[in-house]
Design a protein around this motif. Sequence first.
Motif, short mmCIF file in Angstrom:
data_model
loop_
_atom_site.label_atom_id
_atom_site.label_comp_id
_atom_site.label_asym_id
_atom_site.label_seq_id
_atom_site.Cartn_x
_atom_site.Cartn_y
_atom_site.Cartn_z
N LEU A 1 0.83 -1.21 0.00
CA LEU A 1 0.00 0.00 0.00
C LEU A 1 0.85 1.25 0.00
O LEU A 1 0.57 2.23 -0.70
CB LEU A 1 -0.94 -0.01 1.21
CG LEU A 1 -2.07 -1.06 1.19
CD1 LEU A 1 -2.83 -1.04 2.50
CD2 LEU A 1 -3.00 -0.80 0.03
N VAL A 2 1.93 1.25 0.78
CA VAL A 2 2.85 2.41 0.81
C VAL A 2 3.47 2.63 -0.56
O VAL A 2 3.56 3.76 -1.06
CB VAL A 2 3.93 2.21 1.88
CG1 VAL A 2 4.99 3.30 1.78
CG2 VAL A 2 3.31 2.23 3.27
N LEU A 3 3.91 1.53 -1.20
CA LEU A 3 4.50 1.65 -2.54
C LEU A 3 3.49 2.15 -3.56
O LEU A 3 3.82 2.91 -4.46
CB LEU A 3 5.06 0.29 -2.97
CG LEU A 3 6.29 -0.20 -2.18
CD1 LEU A 3 6.67 -1.61 -2.63
CD2 LEU A 3 7.48 0.74 -2.37
N ALA A 4 2.24 1.72 -3.41
CA ALA A 4 1.20 2.17 -4.33
C ALA A 4 0.97 3.67 -4.20
O ALA A 4 0.84 4.39 -5.19
CB ALA A 4 -0.09 1.42 -4.06
N ILE A 5 0.92 4.15 -2.96
CA ILE A 5 0.74 5.60 -2.75
C ILE A 5 1.93 6.37 -3.31
O ILE A 5 1.78 7.42 -3.95
CB ILE A 5 0.57 5.88 -1.24
CG1 ILE A 5 -0.74 5.27 -0.74
CG2 ILE A 5 0.59 7.39 -0.97
CD1 ILE A 5 -0.91 5.33 0.76
N LEU A 6 3.15 5.84 -3.09
CA LEU A 6 4.34 6.50 -3.62
C LEU A 6 4.31 6.54 -5.14
O LEU A 6 4.66 7.55 -5.76
CB LEU A 6 5.58 5.75 -3.14
CG LEU A 6 6.95 6.31 -3.59
CD1 LEU A 6 7.12 7.74 -3.09
CD2 LEU A 6 8.09 5.43 -3.09
#
Length: 300
Positions: free
Chosen positions: A283-288
């Motif tokens: 999820l963090v990578l997707a937001i980034l």
Amino acid sequence: DFLALRLVNGDDCAGRVEVFYNGTWGSVCSNRMSQLTAETMCKHLGCGEGGGIAADFKYGRGTGPTWLDHIECTEQHSSLWKCQSDPWDARSCDNRAEETHLTCTGRKEATSPAAFAECPNSTSCSDREKLRVMGGEDECSGRVEMWHQGSWGTICDDTWDMADANVVCRQLGCGSAVSALSEAAFGEGNGPIWLEKVHCKGTELSLWDCPAKPLFGKNCDHKEDAAVNCSDVLTIFHTCIFLNLDSPSFCRCDRNNSITYESSTRLSVPIILCIILGTLLCLVLAILAGQIRHARAQQR
């Protein structure tokens, strides 16, 4: 359909000319209509290259709106929609005697069922399958194209904004819009340009629910193809866990919001914790990734 042409009260290649616009069939006025324009209509209808305006009004009078007047085609126009005309108006004719009655010399050839297929790859489909983006880095960014009258075509960027882009992104299953791009930001298309002046509120479930105008004349070319960048956060492939230690199971969600469930054998608590941490990392990578795409869009 957004736009269509037909002949009524006669046969496939003779009758009173009507166009479908704004959800309603209406007549076409014959003022200043040349022989070349009549022949262009016949070619557009698939009724040969010859024809003319019938003067005896034997195909009756219309009862609906009179959508178009002063249509002027040249030899370069292979389709009626490319010809010049007055703006669309429900009262284009002064009276019914101005309605166009057309007789073409040819006959329609039999067309294959796929000639004007309603769906790109099957006999039935949803609005989602009739919309795509091309030329971008993935399935959630690129030039917006829609399937209409048997072919893919683009959308003119006139009035194209974030509300329109949000509807497209949501329909594609790509979250919300990061940017609404214009001037062929992802390259020029090479098919027809189906729409201009799209006016979505942003809450519609489908682009087909938004008010829009079919392109008529030379108001737009492919240098003005509309495009989008979507966040792709809401529907990134992910794994969700139901914490039942006796029989843990997993659900997988793809871009089309299809969910499948998979059972597994007994898992230990450390493995489950690793899966949870891995999901959070995704999820963090997707937001980034969404932020990086937004920054690139601003640089363009």
